[in-house]
Every structure is written in C-alpha cells, then in structure tokens.
Scaffold this motif. Structure first.
Motif, mmCIF file in Angstrom:
data_model
loop_
_atom_site.group_PDB
_atom_site.id
_atom_site.type_symbol
_atom_site.label_atom_id
_atom_site.label_comp_id
_atom_site.label_asym_id
_atom_site.label_seq_id
_atom_site.Cartn_x
_atom_site.Cartn_y
_atom_site.Cartn_z
ATOM 1 N N CYS A 197 0.865 -1.179 0.000
ATOM 2 C CA CYS A 197 0.000 0.000 0.000
ATOM 3 C C CYS A 197 0.895 1.219 0.000
ATOM 4 C CB CYS A 197 -0.919 -0.006 1.227
ATOM 5 S SG CYS A 197 -2.016 -1.420 1.230
ATOM 6 N N ASP A 198 0.873 1.948 -1.108
ATOM 7 C CA ASP A 198 1.833 3.022 -1.314
ATOM 8 C C ASP A 198 1.088 4.291 -1.711
ATOM 9 O OD1 ASP A 198 3.915 4.640 -1.893
ATOM 10 O OD2 ASP A 198 4.657 3.476 -3.597
ATOM 11 N N GLU A 199 1.126 5.253 -0.807
ATOM 12 C CA GLU A 199 0.397 6.502 -1.069
ATOM 13 C C GLU A 199 1.273 7.488 -1.831
ATOM 14 O OE1 GLU A 199 2.024 5.785 1.484
ATOM 15 O OE2 GLU A 199 2.652 7.534 2.640
ATOM 16 N N VAL A 227 1.546 -2.403 4.994
ATOM 17 C CA VAL A 227 1.114 -1.014 5.208
ATOM 18 C C VAL A 227 2.154 -0.313 6.078
ATOM 19 C CG1 VAL A 227 -0.688 0.409 6.246
ATOM 20 C CG2 VAL A 227 -1.304 -1.673 5.045
ATOM 21 N N GLY A 228 2.450 0.923 5.757
ATOM 22 C CA GLY A 228 3.489 1.662 6.473
ATOM 23 C C GLY A 228 2.992 2.285 7.771
ATOM 24 N N PRO A 229 3.927 2.920 8.498
ATOM 25 C CA PRO A 229 3.577 3.579 9.762
ATOM 26 C C PRO A 229 2.900 4.922 9.491
ATOM 27 C CG PRO A 229 5.870 3.959 9.270
ATOM 28 C CD PRO A 229 5.345 3.067 8.169
ATOM 29 N N GLU A 230 2.434 5.540 10.555
ATOM 30 C CA GLU A 230 1.783 6.858 10.425
ATOM 31 C C GLU A 230 2.663 7.849 9.662
ATOM 32 O OE1 GLU A 230 -1.212 7.618 11.059
ATOM 33 O OE2 GLU A 230 -1.807 5.819 12.141
ATOM 34 N N GLY A 231 3.973 7.762 9.866
ATOM 35 C CA GLY A 231 4.891 8.681 9.186
ATOM 36 C C GLY A 231 5.252 8.237 7.771
ATOM 37 N N GLY A 232 4.713 7.146 7.319
ATOM 38 C CA GLY A 232 5.007 6.634 5.977
ATOM 39 C C GLY A 232 6.325 5.861 5.939
ATOM 40 N N GLY A 264 -2.508 1.904 -4.946
ATOM 41 C CA GLY A 264 -3.049 3.049 -4.234
ATOM 42 C C GLY A 264 -4.436 2.734 -3.689
ATOM 43 N N LEU A 265 -4.765 3.408 -2.606
ATOM 44 C CA LEU A 265 -6.084 3.243 -1.968
ATOM 45 C C LEU A 265 -6.863 4.548 -2.071
ATOM 46 C CD1 LEU A 265 -4.882 1.464 1.321
ATOM 47 C CD2 LEU A 265 -6.003 0.349 -0.600
ATOM 48 N N GLY A 266 -6.842 5.138 -3.245
ATOM 49 C CA GLY A 266 -7.629 6.347 -3.458
ATOM 50 C C GLY A 266 -6.881 7.623 -3.128
ATOM 51 N N ARG A 293 -7.244 9.950 -0.870
ATOM 52 C CA ARG A 293 -7.055 10.461 0.494
ATOM 53 C C ARG A 293 -5.950 9.678 1.200
ATOM 54 N NH1 ARG A 293 -12.041 10.630 -1.093
ATOM 55 N NH2 ARG A 293 -12.305 8.420 -0.709
ATOM 56 N N ILE A 294 -5.188 10.347 2.031
ATOM 57 C CA ILE A 294 -4.188 9.671 2.854
ATOM 58 C C ILE A 294 -4.907 9.079 4.056
ATOM 59 C CG2 ILE A 294 -2.092 9.920 4.234
ATOM 60 C CD1 ILE A 294 -1.633 10.373 1.278
ATOM 61 N N LEU A 295 -4.841 7.786 4.178
ATOM 62 C CA LEU A 295 -5.538 7.093 5.265
ATOM 63 C C LEU A 295 -4.594 6.911 6.438
ATOM 64 C CD1 LEU A 295 -7.147 4.322 3.044
ATOM 65 C CD2 LEU A 295 -8.155 6.510 3.712
ATOM 66 N N ALA A 351 -5.907 2.143 6.511
ATOM 67 C CA ALA A 351 -5.331 1.617 5.268
ATOM 68 C C ALA A 351 -5.230 0.092 5.329
ATOM 69 C CB ALA A 351 -3.951 2.236 5.026
HETATM 70 N N1 SAH Z 1 3.248 9.426 4.150
HETATM 71 C C1 SAH Z 1 2.286 9.977 5.037
HETATM 72 C C2 SAH Z 1 1.235 9.075 5.655
HETATM 73 C C3 SAH Z 1 1.435 7.613 5.782
HETATM 74 S S1 SAH Z 1 -0.083 6.825 5.920
HETATM 75 C C4 SAH Z 1 2.954 10.883 6.038
HETATM 76 O O1 SAH Z 1 4.064 11.258 5.808
HETATM 77 O O2 SAH Z 1 2.348 11.230 7.041
HETATM 78 C C5 SAH Z 1 0.328 5.258 6.569
HETATM 79 C C6 SAH Z 1 0.361 4.133 5.580
HETATM 80 O O3 SAH Z 1 -0.952 3.862 5.111
HETATM 81 C C7 SAH Z 1 1.182 4.385 4.331
HETATM 82 O O4 SAH Z 1 2.542 4.050 4.538
HETATM 83 C C8 SAH Z 1 0.528 3.437 3.323
HETATM 84 O O5 SAH Z 1 1.031 2.127 3.458
HETATM 85 C C9 SAH Z 1 -0.919 3.451 3.747
HETATM 86 N N2 SAH Z 1 -1.759 4.411 2.994
HETATM 87 C C10 SAH Z 1 -2.425 5.476 3.489
HETATM 88 N N3 SAH Z 1 -3.128 6.091 2.537
HETATM 89 C C11 SAH Z 1 -2.922 5.416 1.403
HETATM 90 C C12 SAH Z 1 -3.387 5.554 0.055
HETATM 91 N N4 SAH Z 1 -4.193 6.545 -0.321
HETATM 92 N N5 SAH Z 1 -2.960 4.645 -0.866
HETATM 93 C C13 SAH Z 1 -2.125 3.637 -0.507
HETATM 94 N N6 SAH Z 1 -1.654 3.457 0.740
HETATM 95 C C14 SAH Z 1 -2.046 4.319 1.683
#
Ligand code: SAH
Length: 262
Positions: A165-167, A194-199, A218-220, A222-224, A229
């Motif tokens: 899952c890569d935003e 899935v990554g941490p809150e900080g990506g 991608g999951l759309g 919006r940053i989840l 996510a």
């Molecule tokens: N990079 C951001 C937020 C990370 S969100 C920051 O710097 O704050 C946490 C994790 O959720 C991401 O690493 C990714 O794996 C997943 N994620 C969140 N929103 C996503 C999206 N729209 N598409 C794909 N993965 C997502």
C-alpha cells in the motif's frame, strides 16, 4: 441463552475432556454466569468446531466435555497483514478487525518512522482470540513478534505475493490490480504491507519494490491512517481475491442467536 464459543489449544474429538484456562473458567462462570452443564462451542484452528458442555472440576477449574462436531475445518485464505505498530487503542483495533476480516498472520513490522517500538504480543493475541470467537472463524491468526522491515524482507518467503500500500508512488488503484489477477495469482499466498503513520522511508520503499512478487497499489486520493489503510486493503483483498468471492454460507438459526455477548 446464547452459547459461548471458545478457542482452546487442546485437540478436539468426540468424548474427550478439553481443559479450559483459568480466564475462560472465570469468564464462563462469573461473567456469563454459566452453570455446569451449559452448552459451549469449541474450536482450535485444526479440528473444526465442536459442541461441548461445561463441567466443573472443583471451585476454580472446569473442563469442556466434547460432543458432536458442528463444522469441519476449512482451508482459509493465506493472507498476512504486515503493519507498523501504532498506539495501544489503534493496534488493538487492527488486531480485532483484521481477525474479523480473515487475516492469517498479524506481523508487526518496525520501520524507520515507526513511532511505537514496544508491542504487547500477548495482548494482541488475546484480542485476536476474542475476535475469532465472536466472528465464527475456525482459526485464530498467528500473531508474530515484531520484526525489522529489512529482516522481514531478507527472509521473504518464495512465492508469497506482496501487496504494497503506497500513497506516494502514483501506483494503480487496488481494485484494478487485484481485479485483473488470474487463478494462479489468486491461489498464491499473499501479504498486505502497510506503512507507519509517518510513511515508509524512501530506501524502505526501494527495498519493498525489489521483492519479486510485489504489487504497489493506491487506496484512493485520500491519505488514510495506517489502521484504516490496513483494514481497507484487507477488505479489498477479500472481495477480489479471497473468500468474499464465495457466497455467504447459510447458517443454522443457532448461529444467529449464539453470539458471545460480553
Ligand atoms: N506518508 C504519510 C502518511 C502515511 S499513511 C505521512 O508522511 O504522514 C500510513 C500508511 O498507510 C502508508 O505508509 C501506506 O502504506 C498506507 N496508505 C495510506 N493512505 C494510502 C493511500 N491513499 N494509498 C495507498 N496506501 C495508503
């Protein structure tokens, strides 16, 4: 009266006595106020599900006398959820919901930007067991100890597909990727990462993309949050690859009324 459904470690077969743990005995007697002779349903992740009866063995202990089998063990989807630990309430939520959504393994992964390093694996396991009991699952996900991302990737099992899952990467939508898979790909073992809150850090994404069977999605727009996510990806995976592709089984009336209500 609803029938309590419990996970046990013991092998299950007709006519045996399955030991119950202290916490289970306390729960049955003092929380659910179950008398001796109360009906139970048991599962252990190997032998299907069985009817049983609570049977006292003194003041503090009890066993389950096992009767007929109610369901055979089924093969469940092999999908790991690899997620960075988050704060207590949110990690408990991940364990509970990922269990309901049918994850086979819960693997906490430590990354560069992981804020929370200490994970109470026992508590996560307890959450997973409780969710499995409630959700009519015949297994409990294997809750593993936290591992560094680099280590996880170094030992990545051959043939296990990695859904990343890569935003950040402008990757294709998850539904497009998973909806286009052939039968062989659907039958393969999988992992959702899935990554941490900080990506993820840039070099972590590079290492992830080097795994042979990786698919970044991608999951759309919006940053989840990490927990959202993880569960959203797992739901998509079940719908397009996993056991949500099967019609829901018809359950007997007993199943509808026998939810464990705590
Ligand atoms: N990079 C951001 C937020 C990370 S969100 C920051 O710097 O704050 C946490 C994790 O959720 C991401 O690493 C990714 O794996 C997943 N994620 C969140 N929103 C996503 C999206 N729209 N598409 C794909 N993965 C997502």
């Amino acid at each position: 009266m609803s029938v309590s459904r419990l996970f046990v470690e013991a092998d299950l077969a007709a006519g045996i006595e399955a030991p119950l743990g202290k916490a289970q005995v306390h729960y049955l007697r003092h929380v659910m106020r179950r008398p001796d002779g109360a009906p139970l349903r048991l599962f252990n992740g190997r032998d299907g599900e069985w009817q049983a009866m609570l049977s006292g063995r003194g003041k503090k202990s009890a066993v389950a006398e096992v009767g007929e089998r109610t369901r055979p063990q089924v093969v469940e989807p092999d999908v790991w959820l690899c997620f960075a630990p988050v704060k207590r309430a949110r990690i408990d939520y991940i364990a509970e919901k990922a269990t309901e959504l049918g994850a086979s393994v819960l693997q906490p992964v430590l990354t560069r930007h992981t804020a929370v390093e200490r994970v109470n694996v026992e508590r996560l396991r307890a959450n997973a067991i409780e969710a499995a009991e409630q959700t009519e699952r015949l297994s409990v996900p294997d809750v593993r100890k936290p591992v560094d991302l680099a280590r996880l990737l170094a030992g990545w099992p051959d043939g296990r597909r990695l859904l990343l899952c890569d935003e950040t990467g402008g990757g294709p939508p998850i539904a497009e990727v998973l909806g286009g898979l052939d039968d062989a790909a659907r039958a393969a073992p999988w992992a959702i990462v899935v990554g941490p809150e900080g990506g993820f850090a840039e070099e972590e994404l590079t290492a992830l993309r080097r795994i042979r069977d990786v698919m970044a999605v991608g999951l759309g727009p919006r940053i989840l949050r990490a927990d959202t996510a993880a569960l959203a990806a797992l739901a998509c995976w079940q719908a397009l690859v996993g056991d949500w592709r099967q019609p829901t089984p018809r359950l007997s009336a007993d199943y509808r009324t026998s939810r464990v209500t705590v």
